[in-house]
Write a protein that holds these residues in place. Structure first.
Motif, PDB file in Angstrom:
ATOM      1  N   GLN A   1       0.811  -1.216   0.000  1.00  0.00           N
ATOM      2  CA  GLN A   1       0.000   0.000   0.000  1.00  0.00           C
ATOM      3  C   GLN A   1       0.845   1.267   0.000  1.00  0.00           C
ATOM      4  O   GLN A   1       0.401   2.303  -0.504  1.00  0.00           O
ATOM      5  CB  GLN A   1      -0.940   0.014   1.208  1.00  0.00           C
ATOM      6  N   THR A   2       2.038   1.205   0.539  1.00  0.00           N
ATOM      7  CA  THR A   2       2.881   2.401   0.626  1.00  0.00           C
ATOM      8  C   THR A   2       4.035   2.373  -0.382  1.00  0.00           C
ATOM      9  O   THR A   2       4.980   3.150  -0.260  1.00  0.00           O
ATOM     10  CB  THR A   2       3.448   2.549   2.046  1.00  0.00           C
ATOM     11  N   ASP A   3       3.929   1.537  -1.401  1.00  0.00           N
ATOM     12  CA  ASP A   3       4.952   1.481  -2.439  1.00  0.00           C
ATOM     13  C   ASP A   3       4.924   2.765  -3.260  1.00  0.00           C
ATOM     14  O   ASP A   3       3.860   3.231  -3.681  1.00  0.00           O
ATOM     15  CB  ASP A   3       4.706   0.274  -3.347  1.00  0.00           C
ATOM     16  N   THR A   4       6.103   3.340  -3.525  1.00  0.00           N
ATOM     17  CA  THR A   4       6.179   4.636  -4.215  1.00  0.00           C
ATOM     18  C   THR A   4       6.776   4.550  -5.617  1.00  0.00           C
ATOM     19  O   THR A   4       7.115   5.568  -6.214  1.00  0.00           O
ATOM     20  CB  THR A   4       7.006   5.628  -3.381  1.00  0.00           C
ATOM     21  N   TYR A   5       6.892   3.350  -6.155  1.00  0.00           N
ATOM     22  CA  TYR A   5       7.493   3.185  -7.491  1.00  0.00           C
ATOM     23  C   TYR A   5       6.547   3.734  -8.558  1.00  0.00           C
ATOM     24  O   TYR A   5       5.364   3.395  -8.588  1.00  0.00           O
ATOM     25  CB  TYR A   5       7.759   1.703  -7.740  1.00  0.00           C
ATOM     26  N   VAL A   6       7.059   4.559  -9.451  1.00  0.00           N
ATOM     27  CA  VAL A   6       6.271   5.160 -10.529  1.00  0.00           C
ATOM     28  C   VAL A   6       6.530   4.344 -11.799  1.00  0.00           C
ATOM     29  O   VAL A   6       7.506   4.570 -12.521  1.00  0.00           O
ATOM     30  CB  VAL A   6       6.635   6.641 -10.740  1.00  0.00           C
ATOM     31  N   LEU A   7       5.657   3.404 -12.079  1.00  0.00           N
ATOM     32  CA  LEU A   7       5.926   2.400 -13.102  1.00  0.00           C
ATOM     33  C   LEU A   7       5.988   2.983 -14.506  1.00  0.00           C
ATOM     34  O   LEU A   7       6.781   2.531 -15.335  1.00  0.00           O
ATOM     35  CB  LEU A   7       4.860   1.300 -13.032  1.00  0.00           C
ATOM     36  N   ARG A   8       5.171   3.995 -14.807  1.00  0.00           N
ATOM     37  CA  ARG A   8       5.189   4.545 -16.168  1.00  0.00           C
ATOM     38  C   ARG A   8       6.541   5.165 -16.508  1.00  0.00           C
ATOM     39  O   ARG A   8       6.902   5.298 -17.678  1.00  0.00           O
ATOM     40  CB  ARG A   8       4.092   5.585 -16.340  1.00  0.00           C
ATOM     41  N   SER A   9       7.300   5.546 -15.466  1.00  0.00           N
ATOM     42  CA  SER A   9       8.594   6.179 -15.725  1.00  0.00           C
ATOM     43  C   SER A   9       9.559   5.227 -16.417  1.00  0.00           C
ATOM     44  O   SER A   9      10.509   5.677 -17.065  1.00  0.00           O
ATOM     45  CB  SER A   9       9.203   6.691 -14.419  1.00  0.00           C
ATOM     46  N   ASP A  10       9.323   3.908 -16.294  1.00  0.00           N
ATOM     47  CA  ASP A  10      10.171   2.957 -17.021  1.00  0.00           C
ATOM     48  C   ASP A  10      10.117   3.238 -18.519  1.00  0.00           C
ATOM     49  O   ASP A  10      11.145   3.299 -19.202  1.00  0.00           O
ATOM     50  CB  ASP A  10       9.722   1.520 -16.753  1.00  0.00           C
ATOM     51  N   LYS A  11       8.889   3.414 -19.028  1.00  0.00           N
ATOM     52  CA  LYS A  11       8.721   3.678 -20.461  1.00  0.00           C
ATOM     53  C   LYS A  11       9.249   5.062 -20.829  1.00  0.00           C
ATOM     54  O   LYS A  11       9.939   5.235 -21.839  1.00  0.00           O
ATOM     55  CB  LYS A  11       7.254   3.574 -20.844  1.00  0.00           C
ATOM     56  N   VAL A  12       8.894   6.049 -20.028  1.00  0.00           N
ATOM     57  CA  VAL A  12       9.271   7.430 -20.348  1.00  0.00           C
ATOM     58  C   VAL A  12      10.784   7.573 -20.393  1.00  0.00           C
ATOM     59  O   VAL A  12      11.339   8.172 -21.327  1.00  0.00           O
ATOM     60  CB  VAL A  12       8.650   8.406 -19.323  1.00  0.00           C
ATOM     61  N   MET A  13      11.463   7.039 -19.397  1.00  0.00           N
ATOM     62  CA  MET A  13      12.918   7.185 -19.360  1.00  0.00           C
ATOM     63  C   MET A  13      13.587   6.438 -20.507  1.00  0.00           C
ATOM     64  O   MET A  13      14.576   6.925 -21.084  1.00  0.00           O
ATOM     65  CB  MET A  13      13.454   6.702 -18.014  1.00  0.00           C
ATOM     66  N   GLN A  14      13.073   5.279 -20.859  1.00  0.00           N
ATOM     67  CA  GLN A  14      13.647   4.537 -21.985  1.00  0.00           C
ATOM     68  C   GLN A  14      13.547   5.359 -23.273  1.00  0.00           C
ATOM     69  O   GLN A  14      14.518   5.449 -24.056  1.00  0.00           O
ATOM     70  CB  GLN A  14      12.921   3.209 -22.146  1.00  0.00           C
ATOM     71  N   LEU A  15      12.400   5.980 -23.503  1.00  0.00           N
ATOM     72  CA  LEU A  15      12.201   6.775 -24.710  1.00  0.00           C
ATOM     73  C   LEU A  15      13.001   8.069 -24.671  1.00  0.00           C
ATOM     74  O   LEU A  15      13.552   8.502 -25.699  1.00  0.00           O
ATOM     75  CB  LEU A  15      10.705   7.067 -24.881  1.00  0.00           C
ATOM     76  N   LEU A  16      13.081   8.693 -23.501  1.00  0.00           N
ATOM     77  CA  LEU A  16      13.869   9.924 -23.392  1.00  0.00           C
ATOM     78  C   LEU A  16      15.351   9.664 -23.626  1.00  0.00           C
ATOM     79  O   LEU A  16      16.040  10.457 -24.299  1.00  0.00           O
ATOM     80  CB  LEU A  16      13.668  10.544 -22.007  1.00  0.00           C
ATOM     81  N   GLU A  17      15.844   8.578 -23.082  1.00  0.00           N
ATOM     82  CA  GLU A  17      17.250   8.257 -23.294  1.00  0.00           C
ATOM     83  C   GLU A  17      17.527   7.987 -24.770  1.00  0.00           C
ATOM     84  O   GLU A  17      18.607   8.316 -25.271  1.00  0.00           O
ATOM     85  CB  GLU A  17      17.647   7.062 -22.436  1.00  0.00           C
ATOM     86  N   ALA A  18      16.553   7.400 -25.462  1.00  0.00           N
ATOM     87  CA  ALA A  18      16.726   7.169 -26.903  1.00  0.00           C
ATOM     88  C   ALA A  18      16.769   8.493 -27.663  1.00  0.00           C
ATOM     89  O   ALA A  18      17.512   8.631 -28.656  1.00  0.00           O
ATOM     90  CB  ALA A  18      15.594   6.290 -27.426  1.00  0.00           C
ATOM     91  N   ILE A  19      15.976   9.472 -27.217  1.00  0.00           N
ATOM     92  CA  ILE A  19      15.990  10.791 -27.859  1.00  0.00           C
ATOM     93  C   ILE A  19      17.303  11.511 -27.580  1.00  0.00           C
ATOM     94  O   ILE A  19      17.859  12.184 -28.441  1.00  0.00           O
ATOM     95  CB  ILE A  19      14.783  11.630 -27.367  1.00  0.00           C
ATOM     96  N   GLY A  20      17.819  11.378 -26.339  1.00  0.00           N
ATOM     97  CA  GLY A  20      19.056  12.062 -25.969  1.00  0.00           C
ATOM     98  C   GLY A  20      18.850  13.547 -25.798  1.00  0.00           C
ATOM     99  O   GLY A  20      19.262  14.337 -26.660  1.00  0.00           O
TER     100      GLY A  20
END
Length: 883
Positions: free
Chosen positions: A608-627
């Motif tokens: 219930q108190t987990d703070t992991y932001v799962l969508r950030s996995d996708k966002v960061m992967q795409l942002l790193e690809a953009i550079g």
């Protein structure tokens, strides 16, 4: 000269003395009126109407446990104790439901009252009462009698908020305002407020209408609403018994009533909007959200979706638990106010029998009897919001010969029904409102005079179109002892549709999605304005209750619900698609799977108190690809913090600050120019997350182009992303200095504010009602979903003097887990719970805000249940006796 100086000196001393005396008088009077509000929690009180003595026990956290010898006394005592702790909150709630805020707060609330009166909540609630059983009406009346016993007892001796409201409105003195008797209609109307806050989507229809006009194409608008991912979790997928007849090897066969085939809808481009209509429609949508926020049921700001506001519940079968019995967890997410929207209480018959079957504990809404969420001796249940499509706007065609009094339907002239409402205004003249209704519902566009001459839009909504027995359903749930009784309790339930999960001591787990959800002729979805004149876009009925999703003991031994899709595309009816993208549900599922061996209640509380932001996995992967092309040292430092981030949003996380603030900056950089004023209604929504991911995956796509006049041609995603990071870093440097200070707890703080006087802008009142803020973990989209209003970063269309908030304030928490519960069915006395603030709604009471720290750190408190445990936990005992 000396005489003059001496005289002036004496006058000044006298003035100072008088000022000090006045200040002392105010403090003394404030202390007296404050103390009036504190509940008597020990000793004996004589309460008219009781049949026999009732025991009210409170533990060290103020949890109320009521034990009585018959249901009448049980609910009379619940009404009395709710009034003891929360009467000001209850008074505001019933004024919201009735559209009577102007009587206390003057002309500033006339628009709100007009909107509520137009919707007709109290009219619809009266119909609900007429449909209820005598037993249900008796419960409501007994509860009202208890509230009224408190009101009569405190007449002329009310506490500070009633006194301040009376003085400000001119309707009361130092004894406070005069409270009207509480009625069953007040409770039934409060249910409409809940339904509005948790079961509507008319604001999203308004957004689509406005976006179609601004972007010039419905297809362009649809890009802002990406489809639910085929890989995201579904609560009741096709193939399960209870999946509504959807195809599959274990399906229930064909639906009991075939779904209406879809036909093309009339183009909504025929809705012509002038500037006045555009502004008025936006204000109408925002006003609906404001009402929910004031009621403590905040669904987030903006016209689109729930803006990240989301609830969680899940249940695990005994085969997978340490105890061998099911474990249930629930944390519904609502708006944050002072006090909590919930109050913790237990209702116990001294001798449980058919004549007095109540033995239940959990949370209730002040103003309503019974327990809404919790457990009894046999079953436990929790809920998350479904987000069904239960509201539609219909475009009416006025009769040219009498445009005010008649409209055209299937070629015939039909008279509007007209209902007159009188709004009393403190300090002003009464306001008369004539509410017009067509066959499709109330004329919503009449609320705002700027729409005169514009499109005539009627709103149809299930909970005002039909009798709704949701209150009665909870009475039945409270005394249910097995899944069949639990499921049958929803037979008359209308709204708001919820994902109800279930567990029992016999070892079963289950799920029910109840409610009235319309079937539509023509276009099966209700996402855009429908043609009201032709008769081809009508509601033809409701999804049969036998075909609504349900589960009992599914294979796999778990049910997870976090506002994600209730059904998949094979489901034969349209329920809606305003689902959470599914990240929280996926994360819960993954964490459960990762637990080695058997699962315990502590494991559930940790999730219930987990703070992991799962969508950030996708966002960061795409942002790193953009550079991202960062150009500043601070920008490069912030980007590196994002790259190194563990994707958790704990209070000391710098990576969370970097990611969440840059994500917002990216949404604005990409979409603000096209959307203009509509950006504040959409940016920050769950749809915006998915649209951002889609656009990041197409770095040469059209959304990257800056359409601002004078902007350079061409598209460079790396430059745009880098500029967003640089500007965010600059804002953080200006606000917090050294990067060591850029931690999430600096930006992400919660302050619980009372929704009326505590939000008045008058510093002494806000100090009196509102405790100090504090850092809190979690974030938009994490399981620990503590959310914020990013709309505050934009200009306010209704306040030219409003200065948009910067990075120091925009992430201030406004919504999140309103309560947390975990219960192992092997040990009902081992259940643990917490609400956001405390049991009392009376400032300076011991329990006014004593649970804030417990809640903020993710901790919980015991929830006593059995007679022996209730007695052992009690620190105060109050006896209520008949005269």
């Amino acid at each position: 000269m000396r005489l003059v100086v001496s005289l002036v000196s004496r006058l000044l001393r006298l003035a100072v003395l008088l000022l000090v005396l006045a200040l002392i008088a105010v403090i003394v009077m404030g202390a007296i009126t404050t103390q009036r509000g504190w509940a008597q929690t020990a000793g004996t009180l004589v309460i008219p109407g009781l049949h026999q003595a009732v025991t009210v026990q409170r533990d060290r956290s103020g949890i109320i446990q009521i034990t009585a010898q018959d249901p009448h006394d049980l609910f009379l005592a619940q009404g009395y104790t709710h009034a003891q702790e929360r009467m000001w909150q209850m008074e505001i709630s019933r004024r919201i439901g009735a559209g009577r805020l102007s009587e206390l707060f003057g002309k500033s609330q006339v628009d709100t009252d007009t909107y509520i009166r137009t919707l007709g909540w109290r009219v619809a609630a009266q119909r609900d009462l007429a449909a209820m059983s005598p037993d249900s009406l008796a419960i409501l009346q007994a509860y009202a009698d208890g509230v009224n016993a408190w009101i009569k007892e405190h007449d002329g001796q009310l506490s500070t908020p009633f006194v301040v409201a009376g003085l400000l409105s001119g309707t009361g003195g130092i004894g406070g305002i005069t409270l009207e008797p509480w009625t069953p209609l007040d409770t039934a109307t409060w249910q409409k407020v809940q339904a509005w806050s948790l079961g509507g989507n008319v604001d999203q229809e308004i957004f689509r209408l406005l976006a179609d006009a601004r972007l010039g194409s419905p297809a362009r608008t649809d890009e802002l609403f990406p489809a639910y991912s085929a890989s995201a979790p579904v609560i009741t997928p096709s193939g399960l018994v209870g999946s509504g007849g959807a195809a599959g090897p274990n399906g229930a066969g064909a639906p009991s009533t075939p779904a209406t085939p879809a036909t093309p809808a009339k183009p909504t481009g025929s809705v012509q909007l002038d500037a006045g209509s555009v502004a008025a429609l936006g204000d109408l949508g925002r006003l609906g959200s404001t009402i929910s926020a004031r009621a403590g049921l905040d669904r987030g700001d903006g016209l689109v979706g729930s803006h990240g506001v989301g609830s969680n519940n899940w249940v695990i079968a005994g085969a997978r638990t340490i105890s061998g019995k099911p474990i249930l967890a629930n944390d519904p997410h609502l708006g944050f106010g002072m006090p909590s929207v919930w109050i913790m209480n237990g209702l116990h018959c001294l001798s449980v029998s058919a004549a007095c079957p109540w033995d239940v504990v959990g949370v209730s809404f002040p103003g309503a009897p019974a327990v809404v969420l919790g457990h009894n001796a046999k079953i436990a249940w929790g809920a998350t919001n479904v987000g069904p499509d239960t509201q539609d706007l219909f475009l009416e065609r006025p009769d040219p010969s009498d445009p005010q009094g008649h409209y055209i339907y299937q070629g015939r002239s039909v008279a509007y029904d007209v209902r007159r409402e009188t709004i009393k205004v403190s300090g002003g003249a009464d306001v008369q409102v004539d509410v017009r209704s067509s066959r499709h519902g109330v004329i919503l566009s009449d609320v705002d005079k700027r729409m005169q001459g514009g499109p005539i839009l009627a709103m149809r909504w299930t909970t005002t179109a039909e009798a709704d027995l949701a209150l009665e359903a909870f009475f039945k749930i409270n005394i249910a002892s097995n899944f069949d009784e639990f499921k049958a309790a929803f037979a008359g339930y209308g709204s708001p549709s919820q994902n109800f999960i279930y567990a029992d001591v016999a070892g079963h787990i289950g799920y029910v999605l109840p409610g009235l959800i319309p079937i539509r002729a023509g276009e099966r979805t209700g996402e855009r304005v429908r043609d009201g004149a032709s008769g081809t876009q009508e509601w033809t009925g409701y999804v049969p209750r036998t075909d609504l999703p349900w589960q009992l003991d599914p294979k796999g031994g778990q049910i997870v619900s976090a506002n994600n899709a209730a059904v998949d595309e094979k489901y034969p009816y349209w329920l809606g698609r305003d689902w959470d993208p599914g990240y929280r549900a996926a994360r819960i599922t993954a964490l459960l799977a990762a637990i080695p061996g058997k699962i315990g209640a502590e494991d559930m509380r940790a999730i219930q108190t987990d703070t992991y932001v799962l969508r950030s996995d996708k966002v960061m992967q795409l942002l790193e690809a953009i550079g991202p092309d960062t150009r500043t040292d601070d920008g490069r430092l912030l980007w590196q913090s994002m790259v190194n981030w563990d994707h958790r949003c704990d209070v000391d996380s710098a990576g969370c600050t970097a990611y969440i603030s840059v994500e917002l900056a990216l949404q604005r950089a990409i979409f603000d120019d096209e959307l203009g004023p509509l950006a504040r209604e959409w940016v920050g929504s769950t749809y915006a997350w998915e649209a951002l991911i889609a656009v990041l995956g197409r770095p040469s796509g059209p959304w990257w182009k800056d359409t601002t006049p004078g902007a350079p041609d061409g598209v460079n995603a790396a430059t745009t992303a880098g500029a967003a990071i640089d500007s965010t870093a600059a804002a953080l440097r200006k606000a917090y200095g050294d990067p060591a200070n850029w931690t999430w707890g600096r930006l992400h703080q919660v302050q619980f504010k009372e929704s009326t006087l505590g939000s008045s802008g008058i510093p002494p009142l806000e100090w009196y009602f509102d405790p100090a803020g504090r850092p809190v973990a979690g974030a938009d989209g994490a399981i620990d979903n503590n959310y914020y209003r990013v709309s505050r970063a934009y200009p306010d269309p209704n306040d030219a003097g409003y200065v948009p908030l910067g990075i120091t304030s925009v992430f201030g928490v406004t919504n999140g887990p309103s309560y947390r519960l975990t219960v192992d069915m092997s040990d009902l006395d081992g259940a643990r719970i917490v609400i956001t603030t405390g049991q009392s709604g009376n400032p300076f009471d011991t329990h006014y805000g004593d649970l804030i720290g417990t809640w903020a750190t993710g901790d919980t408190i015991p929830l006593p249940f059995s007679p022996s445990n209730v007695a052992a936990s009690a620190v105060q005992t109050l006896t209520l006796t008949p005269p």
